[in-house]
Scaffold this motif. Structure first.
Motif, short mmCIF file in Angstrom:
data_model
loop_
_atom_site.label_atom_id
_atom_site.label_comp_id
_atom_site.label_asym_id
_atom_site.label_seq_id
_atom_site.Cartn_x
_atom_site.Cartn_y
_atom_site.Cartn_z
N ILE A 123 0.85 -1.20 0.00
CA ILE A 123 0.00 0.00 0.00
C ILE A 123 0.88 1.25 0.00
CG2 ILE A 123 -1.98 -1.12 1.11
CD1 ILE A 123 -1.00 0.36 3.74
N GLY A 124 2.04 1.13 -0.64
CA GLY A 124 3.07 2.16 -0.53
C GLY A 124 2.66 3.54 -0.99
N TYR A 125 1.76 3.64 -1.98
CA TYR A 125 1.33 4.95 -2.46
C TYR A 125 0.14 5.52 -1.68
CZ TYR A 125 4.43 5.95 -6.36
OH TYR A 125 5.52 6.30 -7.11
N VAL A 138 -4.51 4.02 9.44
CA VAL A 138 -4.75 3.34 8.18
C VAL A 138 -5.27 1.92 8.45
CG1 VAL A 138 -3.68 2.46 6.07
CG2 VAL A 138 -3.00 4.69 6.97
N PRO A 139 -6.45 1.55 7.92
CA PRO A 139 -7.01 0.23 8.18
C PRO A 139 -6.42 -0.84 7.26
CG PRO A 139 -8.53 1.48 6.83
CD PRO A 139 -7.38 2.41 7.14
N VAL A 140 -6.58 -2.11 7.65
CA VAL A 140 -6.08 -3.20 6.80
C VAL A 140 -6.92 -3.36 5.54
CG1 VAL A 140 -5.03 -4.49 8.68
CG2 VAL A 140 -7.41 -4.92 8.09
N THR A 141 -8.09 -2.75 5.49
CA THR A 141 -8.93 -2.81 4.30
C THR A 141 -8.49 -1.81 3.23
OG1 THR A 141 -10.45 -1.28 5.40
CG2 THR A 141 -10.95 -3.63 5.55
N THR A 142 -7.44 -1.07 3.47
CA THR A 142 -6.92 -0.13 2.48
C THR A 142 -6.58 -0.87 1.18
OG1 THR A 142 -6.01 1.31 4.18
CG2 THR A 142 -5.06 1.50 1.99
N PRO A 143 -7.05 -0.40 0.03
CA PRO A 143 -6.75 -1.09 -1.23
C PRO A 143 -5.26 -1.11 -1.53
CG PRO A 143 -8.55 0.49 -1.50
CD PRO A 143 -7.95 0.75 -0.16
N HIS A 144 -4.85 -2.14 -2.25
CA HIS A 144 -3.46 -2.22 -2.68
C HIS A 144 -3.09 -1.01 -3.53
CE1 HIS A 144 -3.57 -6.91 -2.33
NE2 HIS A 144 -3.31 -6.33 -1.17
N ARG A 145 -1.95 -0.41 -3.19
CA ARG A 145 -1.36 0.66 -4.00
C ARG A 145 0.14 0.48 -3.96
NH1 ARG A 145 -3.85 6.59 -3.01
NH2 ARG A 145 -2.47 6.93 -4.80
N PRO A 146 0.66 -0.58 -4.61
CA PRO A 146 2.08 -0.90 -4.50
C PRO A 146 2.95 0.21 -5.05
CG PRO A 146 1.04 -2.20 -6.24
CD PRO A 146 -0.07 -1.52 -5.49
N LEU A 258 9.62 14.98 10.15
CA LEU A 258 9.16 14.66 8.80
C LEU A 258 8.77 15.94 8.06
CD1 LEU A 258 6.92 11.51 9.43
CD2 LEU A 258 9.34 11.61 8.77
N SER A 259 9.00 15.93 6.75
CA SER A 259 8.74 17.11 5.93
C SER A 259 7.83 16.76 4.77
CB SER A 259 10.06 17.69 5.39
OG SER A 259 9.82 18.67 4.41
N ASP A 260 6.81 17.59 4.52
CA ASP A 260 5.92 17.37 3.38
C ASP A 260 6.62 17.65 2.05
OD1 ASP A 260 3.86 16.58 4.98
OD2 ASP A 260 2.91 18.55 5.06
N ASP A 261 7.78 18.28 2.09
CA ASP A 261 8.54 18.54 0.87
C ASP A 261 9.35 17.33 0.43
OD1 ASP A 261 7.62 21.17 0.77
OD2 ASP A 261 9.25 21.90 2.04
N ASN A 262 9.44 16.33 1.29
CA ASN A 262 10.23 15.14 0.99
C ASN A 262 9.28 14.02 0.55
OD1 ASN A 262 11.82 12.83 0.99
ND2 ASN A 262 12.90 13.36 2.88
N PRO A 263 9.35 13.57 -0.71
CA PRO A 263 8.44 12.51 -1.16
C PRO A 263 8.49 11.26 -0.28
CG PRO A 263 9.62 13.45 -3.02
CD PRO A 263 10.26 14.01 -1.78
N ALA A 264 9.64 10.98 0.28
CA ALA A 264 9.78 9.80 1.13
C ALA A 264 8.99 9.91 2.42
CB ALA A 264 11.26 9.55 1.45
N HIS A 265 8.56 11.13 2.75
CA HIS A 265 7.77 11.34 3.97
C HIS A 265 6.28 11.47 3.67
CE1 HIS A 265 11.54 13.23 6.09
NE2 HIS A 265 11.66 11.94 5.85
N GLN A 266 5.91 11.49 2.40
CA GLN A 266 4.51 11.74 2.04
C GLN A 266 3.66 10.49 1.98
OE1 GLN A 266 4.37 13.97 -1.61
NE2 GLN A 266 5.90 15.46 -0.92
N TYR A 267 4.30 9.33 1.79
CA TYR A 267 3.54 8.11 1.54
C TYR A 267 3.96 7.00 2.49
CZ TYR A 267 2.42 10.46 -2.84
OH TYR A 267 1.99 11.37 -3.78
N MET A 268 3.09 6.00 2.58
CA MET A 268 3.37 4.87 3.46
C MET A 268 4.63 4.13 3.04
SD MET A 268 0.92 4.81 5.72
CE MET A 268 0.99 3.15 6.38
N GLY A 269 4.97 4.18 1.76
CA GLY A 269 6.12 3.43 1.26
C GLY A 269 7.46 4.10 1.46
N GLY A 270 7.47 5.33 1.98
CA GLY A 270 8.74 6.00 2.20
C GLY A 270 9.52 6.19 0.92
N ARG A 271 10.82 5.98 0.98
CA ARG A 271 11.67 6.24 -0.18
C ARG A 271 11.43 5.26 -1.31
NH1 ARG A 271 17.76 4.01 0.96
NH2 ARG A 271 17.86 4.49 -1.26
N PHE A 272 10.67 4.18 -1.08
CA PHE A 272 10.37 3.25 -2.17
C PHE A 272 9.57 3.93 -3.28
CE2 PHE A 272 12.12 0.17 0.48
CZ PHE A 272 12.08 -1.10 -0.07
#
Length: 281
Positions: A123-125, A138-146, A258-272
């Motif tokens: 659910i990285g995205y 975030v619930p476990v029912t969150t749709p896949h967003r690899p 954490l910074s909203d300017d850093n993409p790695a901090h914006q999503y569950m997947g981090g730097r991935f």
């Protein structure tokens, strides 16, 4: 520490990896006898099965007579699609086929339960929740967003586990693991960190809870900065005891918030999502 009423034999795949090594040390404390499998030899375990996940004969023998499978094997970072396909997708399929065949060979038709090492990268995205502002976990029912081919393979593994339950009655707990290290290494990891001791507690609960069907849980400690809902894990009997907040002062001093300017901090997947670490082999 609760232990099974009898010794249970567990196949541990990926036993030479980082998480596998930690679980080799911790799970026997819960009364498990471990049967080890990895593509690489394990120096201190001469009886370990050395085999690739696509060696179907070796997998069939590896699952013979076991009570459960803790499936940690596979590529754990981003790689080419072909490598991910061969290791994580085909390999996981072959494991489930071996479990299905084992179930069919048993008098009661019940095969070993699988605990599948899924990942938050399935659910990285998904945007990280602003829990500090009152956003829900975030619930476990969150749709896949690899976020990567690696995350895609974990989405596949969860879907395969659901098919195995619906079609063949094979039980699985899919654990969306955050980061399981002895200590968190940055501020983001504080939200998804699972201590090794809590990892063993969660895997034990997943192996022994009754009637799990296919259950998806998040794998982390009881972190003050937690991003996801642990209720389905707690329903298995998991009681996390550790909290990454013990490392907050040090990590904030080293890395800042954490910074909203850093993409790695914006999503569950981090730097991935923008700069994934690449599998070196």
């Amino acid at each position: 520490m609760p232990v099974p009423s009898r010794t249970r034999t567990i196949l541990l795949t990926g036993a030479a990896g980082g998480l596998g090594t930690l679980m080799r040390e911790l799970l026997p404390q819960y009364g498990y006898e471990l049967r080890l499998l990895d593509v690489r030899p394990i120096e201190d375990a001469p009886d370990a099965i050395v085999a690739d996940l696509n060696d179907t004969d070796a997998l069939r023998e590896a699952v013979r007579g076991v009570d459960g499978v803790l499936h940690l094997a596979g590529i754990s970072l981003e790689s080419t699609f072909d490598k991910i396909l061969d290791s994580n997708i085909r390999g996981t399929y072959h494991l489930y086929e071996a479990v299905r065949e084992e179930a069919a060979a048993r008098a009661d038709g019940t095969g070993p339960r699988v605990v599948f090492a899924s990942s938050n990268h399935a659910i990285g995205y998904t945007p990280r929740p602003r829990v500090e502002d009152g956003a829900p976990l975030v619930p476990v029912t969150t749709p896949h967003r690899p976020d990567t081919y690696y995350g895609l393979s974990k989405s596949f593994g969860e879907d395969l586990a659901q098919l195995a339950w619906d079609k063949h009655g094979i039980e699985t707990v899919s654990v969306r693991i955050g980061s399981c290290f002895k200590e968190p290494t940055d501020v983001r990891m504080m939200s998804v960190w699972m201590s090794p001791a809590d990892g063993a507690r969660l895997f034990h609960a997943a192996l022994t809870a009754e009637k799990v069907g296919h259950t998806v849980v998040y794998g982390s400690s009881a972190n003050t900065r937690l991003w996801w809902d642990l209720s389905s894990a707690r329903a298995l009997g998991y009681e996390p005891r550790d909290d990454s907040e013990a490392y907050a002062e040090k990590l904030l001093a080293e890395h800042g918030p954490l910074s909203d300017d850093n993409p790695a901090h914006q999503y569950m997947g981090g730097r991935f999502v923008n700069d994934p670490p690449i599998w070196p082999y």
